[in-house]
Design a protein around this motif. Structure first.
Motif, short mmCIF file in Angstrom:
data_model
loop_
_atom_site.label_atom_id
_atom_site.label_comp_id
_atom_site.label_asym_id
_atom_site.label_seq_id
_atom_site.Cartn_x
_atom_site.Cartn_y
_atom_site.Cartn_z
N GLU A 262 -54.54 2.25 31.78
CA GLU A 262 -53.60 3.30 32.17
C GLU A 262 -54.29 4.35 33.03
O GLU A 262 -53.76 4.79 34.05
CB GLU A 262 -52.98 3.95 30.92
CG GLU A 262 -52.01 5.07 31.23
CD GLU A 262 -50.83 4.66 32.09
OE1 GLU A 262 -50.33 5.52 32.85
OE2 GLU A 262 -50.40 3.49 32.02
N ARG B 126 -55.03 2.92 36.49
CA ARG B 126 -53.79 2.82 37.27
C ARG B 126 -53.39 4.19 37.82
O ARG B 126 -52.95 4.30 38.96
CB ARG B 126 -52.66 2.23 36.42
CG ARG B 126 -52.83 0.74 36.19
CD ARG B 126 -51.64 0.14 35.43
NE ARG B 126 -51.89 -1.27 35.18
CZ ARG B 126 -52.10 -1.79 33.97
NH1 ARG B 126 -52.06 -1.03 32.88
NH2 ARG B 126 -52.35 -3.08 33.84
N ARG B 127 -53.55 5.23 37.01
CA ARG B 127 -53.22 6.58 37.48
C ARG B 127 -54.16 7.01 38.60
O ARG B 127 -53.80 7.85 39.42
CB ARG B 127 -53.27 7.59 36.33
CG ARG B 127 -51.97 7.58 35.55
CD ARG B 127 -51.87 8.78 34.62
NE ARG B 127 -52.31 8.37 33.30
CZ ARG B 127 -53.17 9.03 32.53
NH1 ARG B 127 -53.68 10.16 32.93
NH2 ARG B 127 -53.51 8.56 31.35
N TYR C 143 -55.59 2.36 41.18
CA TYR C 143 -56.06 0.98 41.21
C TYR C 143 -54.99 0.03 40.68
O TYR C 143 -54.14 0.41 39.90
CB TYR C 143 -57.33 0.82 40.36
CG TYR C 143 -58.44 1.73 40.78
CD1 TYR C 143 -59.08 1.55 42.00
CD2 TYR C 143 -58.84 2.78 39.98
CE1 TYR C 143 -60.10 2.40 42.40
CE2 TYR C 143 -59.87 3.64 40.37
CZ TYR C 143 -60.49 3.44 41.59
OH TYR C 143 -61.49 4.29 41.98
N ILE C 144 -55.08 -1.22 41.11
CA ILE C 144 -54.26 -2.29 40.55
C ILE C 144 -55.10 -2.91 39.45
O ILE C 144 -56.22 -3.39 39.71
CB ILE C 144 -53.92 -3.34 41.63
CG1 ILE C 144 -53.11 -2.68 42.75
CG2 ILE C 144 -53.18 -4.53 41.03
CD1 ILE C 144 -53.11 -3.45 44.05
#
Length: 129
Positions: A24, A27-28, A31-32
């Motif tokens: 999480e 992602r924030r 990044y994938i």
């Protein structure tokens, strides 16, 4: 700095809460992130998504981190892949074995999320230069 945002990361961690927390946060950061709960899943995700970075737990079910690296050693999909071992292991023997298999760095799991984000950014930026 532009390279790292949107970079593909495979996060291989068998501890679900820690994996979710790291994924999480990354992602924030833009990044994938593909998540793997064991070494076999990690290997499959690497072959499918050709990530820029593999964050790899040392001790996982099915295949441990070093076994994942052995499987990927001659794989086309792993060419140029940066690998970081995320571990509680601090012994030199384990680290040397990992470095021999192409590990770029060892990070211990006591690092903060901010440290994780900064280290990932630096590592990916260094790969693009």
């Amino acid at each position: 700095m532009g390279y790292a945002v949107g970079a593909i990361i495979v996060l291989a961690e068998d501890e679900p809460d820690l994996r979710a927390l790291y994924a999480e946060y990354l992602r924030r950061c833009g990044y994938i992130v593909w998540e793997a709960a064991d070494g076999a899943e990690a290997t499959a995700l690497i072959r499918e998504h050709r990530p820029d970075l593999l964050l790899l737990d040392h001790w996982m079910p099915v295949l441990n981190g070093l076994e994942v690296l052995e499987q990927l050693r001659d794989s086309r999909e792993a060419i140029g892949l940066k690998v970081v071992m995320l571990t509680h292991q601090r012994d030199a023997e384990t680290r040397l074995e990992g470095f021999a298999l192409g590990v770029a760095a060892y990070w211990t799991k006591d690092l903060s999320l901010a440290e994780l984000g900064t280290k990932v950014q630096i590592l990916l930026d260094s790969a693009s230069t």
